[in-house]
Design a protein around this motif. Structure first.
Motif, PDB file in Angstrom:
ATOM      1  N   ASP A   1       0.766  -1.273   0.056  1.00  0.00           N
ATOM      2  CA  ASP A   1       0.045  -0.131  -0.097  1.00  0.00           C
ATOM      3  C   ASP A   1       0.807   1.285  -0.073  1.00  0.00           C
ATOM      4  O   ASP A   1       0.377   2.221  -0.515  1.00  0.00           O
ATOM      5  CB  ASP A   1      -0.724  -0.023   1.251  1.00  0.00           C
ATOM      6  CG  ASP A   1      -1.827  -0.981   1.126  1.00  0.00           C
ATOM      7  OD1 ASP A   1      -2.269  -1.640   0.161  1.00  0.00           O
ATOM      8  OD2 ASP A   1      -2.412  -1.553   2.382  1.00  0.00           O
TER       9      ASP A   1
ATOM     10  N   VAL B   1      -6.618   0.938  -8.533  1.00  0.00           N
ATOM     11  CA  VAL B   1      -7.353  -0.049  -7.774  1.00  0.00           C
ATOM     12  C   VAL B   1      -7.884  -1.376  -8.280  1.00  0.00           C
ATOM     13  O   VAL B   1      -8.610  -1.020  -9.091  1.00  0.00           O
ATOM     14  CB  VAL B   1      -8.201   0.471  -6.608  1.00  0.00           C
ATOM     15  CG1 VAL B   1      -8.659  -0.493  -5.555  1.00  0.00           C
ATOM     16  CG2 VAL B   1      -7.494   1.912  -5.880  1.00  0.00           C
TER      17      VAL B   1
ATOM     18  N   TYR C   1      -7.762  -8.545  -7.869  1.00  0.00           N
ATOM     19  CA  TYR C   1      -7.184  -8.417  -6.680  1.00  0.00           C
ATOM     20  C   TYR C   1      -6.799  -9.890  -6.153  1.00  0.00           C
ATOM     21  O   TYR C   1      -5.681 -10.312  -5.755  1.00  0.00           O
ATOM     22  CB  TYR C   1      -7.978  -7.536  -5.512  1.00  0.00           C
ATOM     23  CG  TYR C   1      -7.310  -7.644  -4.217  1.00  0.00           C
ATOM     24  CD1 TYR C   1      -5.937  -7.025  -3.862  1.00  0.00           C
ATOM     25  CD2 TYR C   1      -7.779  -8.134  -3.009  1.00  0.00           C
ATOM     26  CE1 TYR C   1      -5.422  -7.073  -2.743  1.00  0.00           C
ATOM     27  CE2 TYR C   1      -7.336  -8.110  -1.840  1.00  0.00           C
ATOM     28  CZ  TYR C   1      -6.138  -7.462  -1.703  1.00  0.00           C
ATOM     29  OH  TYR C   1      -5.450  -7.602  -0.582  1.00  0.00           O
TER      30      TYR C   1
END
Length: 108
Positions: free
Chosen positions: A13, A30, A36
């Motif tokens: 992050d 993102v 993800y």
């Protein structure tokens, strides 16, 4: 880079912030939940390879990276590190761990 672009890699992050502090201009986005999860699985493989290739001086650092990805995967799978640890401990009680260094070569 846009969400449909499969280049790039999942990073921690704070990496964009660190790049900016070093004068860089990172391009990020993102990931969707599905991307993800896929990228976490890829990252786990990447970190395992880095651990396997590490010398003794850096092996623990690389193992910590593996653990960070494992924890993120546990959360992504709807759990957390504590539940994962309980599952690990239960398996260890039932089947043992690896402390005795036993190697199985088959049955007679």
């Amino acid at each position: 880079m846009n969400p449909g672009d499969m280049r790039g890699k999942l990073v921690r992050d704070r990496i964009p912030e660190i790049i900016r502090a070093d004068g860089g201009d990172p391009v990020t986005y993102v990931a969707s939940p599905a991307e993800y999860r896929s990228r976490l699985r890829d990252k786990l493989g990447e970190e395992v390879v880095e651990f396997l290739e590490a010398d003794e001086d850096s092996a623990l650092e690389e193992l910590a990276d593996v653990l960070e990805v494992v924890r993120a995967l546990a959360v992504e799978l709807g759990s957390d590190a504590e539940r994962l640890e309980r599952i690990r401990a239960a398996k260890a009680r039932e089947r043992g761990g690896f402390a005795e260094r036993i190697v199985w070569t088959g049955n007679r």
